[in-house]
Every structure is written in C-alpha cells, then in structure tokens.
Design a protein around this motif. Sequence first.
Motif, PDB file in Angstrom:
ATOM      1  N   THR A 106       0.856  -1.182   0.000  1.00  0.00           N
ATOM      2  CA  THR A 106       0.000   0.000   0.000  1.00  0.00           C
ATOM      3  C   THR A 106       0.893   1.233   0.000  1.00  0.00           C
ATOM      4  O   THR A 106       1.988   1.219   0.575  1.00  0.00           O
ATOM      5  N   TRP A 107       0.433   2.294  -0.657  1.00  0.00           N
ATOM      6  CA  TRP A 107       1.220   3.529  -0.762  1.00  0.00           C
ATOM      7  C   TRP A 107       0.266   4.679  -1.053  1.00  0.00           C
ATOM      8  O   TRP A 107      -0.765   4.476  -1.710  1.00  0.00           O
ATOM      9  N   GLU A 108       0.611   5.866  -0.588  1.00  0.00           N
ATOM     10  CA  GLU A 108      -0.243   7.023  -0.860  1.00  0.00           C
ATOM     11  C   GLU A 108      -0.291   7.304  -2.359  1.00  0.00           C
ATOM     12  O   GLU A 108       0.744   7.374  -3.018  1.00  0.00           O
ATOM     13  N   ASP A 109      -1.484   7.487  -2.892  1.00  0.00           N
ATOM     14  CA  ASP A 109      -1.635   7.780  -4.322  1.00  0.00           C
ATOM     15  C   ASP A 109      -0.919   9.069  -4.706  1.00  0.00           C
ATOM     16  O   ASP A 109      -0.395   9.188  -5.816  1.00  0.00           O
ATOM     17  N   SER A 110      -0.870  10.017  -3.787  1.00  0.00           N
ATOM     18  CA  SER A 110      -0.236  11.299  -4.076  1.00  0.00           C
ATOM     19  C   SER A 110       1.289  11.198  -4.141  1.00  0.00           C
ATOM     20  O   SER A 110       1.960  12.120  -4.583  1.00  0.00           O
ATOM     21  N   LYS A 111       1.837  10.053  -3.697  1.00  0.00           N
ATOM     22  CA  LYS A 111       3.289   9.865  -3.693  1.00  0.00           C
ATOM     23  C   LYS A 111       3.681   8.601  -4.452  1.00  0.00           C
ATOM     24  O   LYS A 111       4.684   7.956  -4.141  1.00  0.00           O
TER      25      LYS A 111
END
Length: 202
Positions: A106-111
């Motif tokens: 999982t990872w922030e979409d903005s990053k």
Amino acid sequence: MKKWLGVALLLTSMLTMQACAPKSQEDCGFVQNVYGERISWKGAVPVTMKIHASVPEEYVAAIVEAAASWDRTAGKKIFNIVTSPRVTGPIAPHKDGENVIYFLDTWEDSKASEQARTSVYWIGDAIQEADIRLNNKNFDFYVSGGAHNGVNMEALVLHELGHVLGLKHKDTGGSVMATYLANGVDRTSVADTDSTSLQCEY
C-alpha cells in the motif's frame, strides 16, 4: 544607572546564548539540523537494521550486499543487517527504537512516484532511529544478474541506506544518492563523491 545595568545584563545574556549555540558545519552531503550541524549516528555504529517479514526472501541478499558496499567504502563495519529472525507484526513503520526495512503493498496515491522512503529520527545532531519503506505497490524490482524488469533492488537499498546514515540527495558526480533511479539501471557502486561525504562523519 538601572537602565544601563539592564542593557548590560541583556547583552551578557545574548552573548552567553550565542556562545552556547552549536556551530554550523559544512553540509558535506549530509542532512543538517536547525543549527546547521550534520546529522549522523555519531560513532554509534554499526547500525543494526532488521528486515520485516514482508520483504521477499529473494531480495535479502541484495540488501546485505548494499550494506556491505557502505562498509567497504567506510573501511569498517557501519551496518549490521539482521536477516533472521525477521521482524513480524504490522507493516507500519513507527518510532519503536528499531531500524527496520519494510516491503509495502500500500502507498499514498499522491506519492506514487516514490520508489522508497526512509524516515530518519534524530535528537540534536545524533540519529536515533531510521526505517526504510520499499514501494511494492507502484514498482517492480529485480536483483543484479536477473532480468532487468523494473528497479534494481540492491541499487535502491544502497541509496536508502545512505539516507539512514544521514546523507541527502546529490545529483552530481555519479552519486548513489541521486534523486532518481531509472528502471534497469544497476547503480550498485558507491561513487567517489559519496566516499568523500562519508569521511566527514564516519
């Protein structure tokens, strides 16, 4: 008289505070604190890095070799990579007194453009803890000698371990601390400019 005495006391207080303030240093390729001091482990080496159970076994050797590259450059052991037992529990880097490498799905979409992220915590100019997150959501990885499909794991970890040591991005001299690592690039050798930086603190 009282007025001048007050001014004299104020000046004395100001001079005392200035004398106590840390002296800024040349950055030497390192992150600096608010006083301009380089942050590093200040002799507290080797830095023990643990590997979370989320990291696939196929990448462990690449992590070990990346650490060994920094050891060879420093001329001493500055990393101790614990390959067993693995860290278990939540895949959630946090301040827990341990330095851990995580493999995140999982990872922030903005990053999403981040291949990895290293969080470094320090007090004064001394690093206390560092955690590495590897972005498995948005990137594919490979090991040196394998099919060049995605990001070279050893090259990526070599870069992130540089951050663990306190080094910042450097886009000159072929540095392994360059901001970007293109797919298929085997940037697995510490550059001369990185070696010079390392000597300032290690």
